[in-house]
Design a protein around this motif. Structure first.
Motif, PDB file in Angstrom:
ATOM      1  N   TYR A  83       0.846  -1.189   0.000  1.00 17.72           N
ATOM      2  CA  TYR A  83       0.000   0.000   0.000  1.00 17.72           C
ATOM      3  C   TYR A  83       0.879   1.236   0.000  1.00 17.72           C
ATOM      4  O   TYR A  83       2.069   1.181   0.324  1.00 17.72           O
ATOM      5  CB  TYR A  83      -0.955   0.000   1.202  1.00 17.72           C
ATOM      6  N   CYS A  84       0.292   2.344  -0.411  1.00 20.62           N
ATOM      7  CA  CYS A  84       0.989   3.625  -0.354  1.00 20.62           C
ATOM      8  C   CYS A  84      -0.045   4.737  -0.263  1.00 20.62           C
ATOM      9  O   CYS A  84      -1.216   4.539  -0.587  1.00 20.62           O
ATOM     10  CB  CYS A  84       1.905   3.829  -1.555  1.00 20.62           C
ATOM     11  N   TYR A  85       0.434   5.881   0.188  1.00 24.27           N
ATOM     12  CA  TYR A  85      -0.463   7.030   0.278  1.00 24.27           C
ATOM     13  C   TYR A  85       0.363   8.302   0.266  1.00 24.27           C
ATOM     14  O   TYR A  85       1.584   8.277   0.476  1.00 24.27           O
ATOM     15  CB  TYR A  85      -1.339   6.958   1.532  1.00 24.27           C
ATOM     16  N   ALA A  86      -0.323   9.403   0.025  1.00 24.15           N
ATOM     17  CA  ALA A  86       0.294  10.730   0.090  1.00 24.15           C
ATOM     18  C   ALA A  86      -0.311  11.469   1.270  1.00 24.15           C
ATOM     19  O   ALA A  86      -1.508  11.364   1.523  1.00 24.15           O
ATOM     20  CB  ALA A  86       0.038  11.502  -1.203  1.00 24.15           C
ATOM     21  N   SER A 102       4.321   7.599   1.431  1.00 24.83           N
ATOM     22  CA  SER A 102       4.655   6.471   2.300  1.00 24.83           C
ATOM     23  C   SER A 102       4.283   5.225   1.531  1.00 24.83           C
ATOM     24  O   SER A 102       3.196   5.158   0.941  1.00 24.83           O
ATOM     25  CB  SER A 102       3.855   6.534   3.609  1.00 24.83           C
ATOM     26  N   ILE A 103       5.186   4.246   1.501  1.00 24.43           N
ATOM     27  CA  ILE A 103       4.945   3.040   0.723  1.00 24.43           C
ATOM     28  C   ILE A 103       5.514   1.834   1.455  1.00 24.43           C
ATOM     29  O   ILE A 103       6.636   1.886   1.958  1.00 24.43           O
ATOM     30  CB  ILE A 103       5.526   3.169  -0.708  1.00 24.43           C
ATOM     31  N   LEU A 118       2.785   0.824  -7.530  1.00 18.87           N
ATOM     32  CA  LEU A 118       2.101   1.633  -6.521  1.00 18.87           C
ATOM     33  C   LEU A 118       2.552   3.092  -6.567  1.00 18.87           C
ATOM     34  O   LEU A 118       1.720   4.000  -6.649  1.00 18.87           O
ATOM     35  CB  LEU A 118       2.394   1.081  -5.117  1.00 18.87           C
ATOM     36  N   LEU A 119       3.869   3.313  -6.522  1.00 21.08           N
ATOM     37  CA  LEU A 119       4.373   4.681  -6.461  1.00 21.08           C
ATOM     38  C   LEU A 119       4.105   5.434  -7.760  1.00 21.08           C
ATOM     39  O   LEU A 119       3.787   6.620  -7.733  1.00 21.08           O
ATOM     40  CB  LEU A 119       5.865   4.692  -6.121  1.00 21.08           C
ATOM     41  N   SER A 120       4.171   4.763  -8.894  1.00 20.30           N
ATOM     42  CA  SER A 120       3.845   5.404 -10.183  1.00 20.30           C
ATOM     43  C   SER A 120       2.407   5.904 -10.190  1.00 20.30           C
ATOM     44  O   SER A 120       2.125   7.025 -10.630  1.00 20.30           O
ATOM     45  CB  SER A 120       4.058   4.429 -11.346  1.00 20.30           C
TER      46      SER A 120
END
Length: 180
Positions: A83-86, A102-103, A118-120
């Motif tokens: 998972y990731c988020y800003a 955050s990833i 995810l980050l892309s």
């Protein structure tokens, strides 16, 4: 891992299966909590010392969404594998166009491009929301995270030696940034 249903996905599936990147939902919180708990308990990828419970992880997820920012999961063969988020980089209003990513990717899925996907997607969604730059604050010596961020256009912009302490060790904080 804390959740045995997550651990049953085999790593070789990651190379042959389609990894779906999608917005996180409340149903994903137990899986997100389990992934993060493993990092908190066993690594220096975060300065957090005590793994938060599901209620706290839900509150954090809701806070990201309430700010109009993306929170994504990677799903592989029906399992949440990352998972990731800003989040807003700093609380003052002048920072409102800068976000911090955050990833976290399950260790058995690292190397299968889950983090890249995810980050892309996170970068694309933040660009679409009018964010100006993205910052990565990387704890300790985390070669996979530095490599991932560099591969997507982040560059090193700062280093805070001995910024935090975990497991009795003073750890640095590397700051990387990418203009959006």
């Amino acid at each position: 891992m804390a959740n045995s249903s997550i651990a049953s996905a085999e790593p070789e599936d990651a190379t042959t299966s389609h990894c779906l990147i999608r917005p996180a939902t409340p149903a994903d919180i137990p899986h997100i909590t389990a992934i993060y708990a493993q990092f908190v308990a066993t690594s220096t990828a975060t300065f957090e010392i005590t793994p938060p419970d599901e209620a706290e992880m839900y509150r954090r997820w809701r806070s990201v969404l309430d700010r109009g920012l993306p929170y994504l999961v990677a799903e592989l063969e029906s399992y949440i594998v990352g998972y990731c988020y800003a989040s807003q980089f700093r609380p003052r209003e002048g920072y409102r166009f800068t976000v911090e990513d955050s990833i976290y990717v399950r260790p058995d899925c690292i190397g299968h491009h889950v983090g890249t996907r995810l980050l892309s997607q996170l970068i694309s969604e933040c660009q679409a929301r009018g964010c100006h730059s993205m910052v990565a604050c990387i704890c300790g010596i985390n070669v996979p995270s530095v490599s991932l961020h560099a591969s997507l256009g982040f560059r090193e912009v700062g280093l805070l030696p001995e910024a935090g302490n975990k497991f009795g060790e003073w750890l640095r904080l590397l700051i990387m940034q990418r203009m959006l």
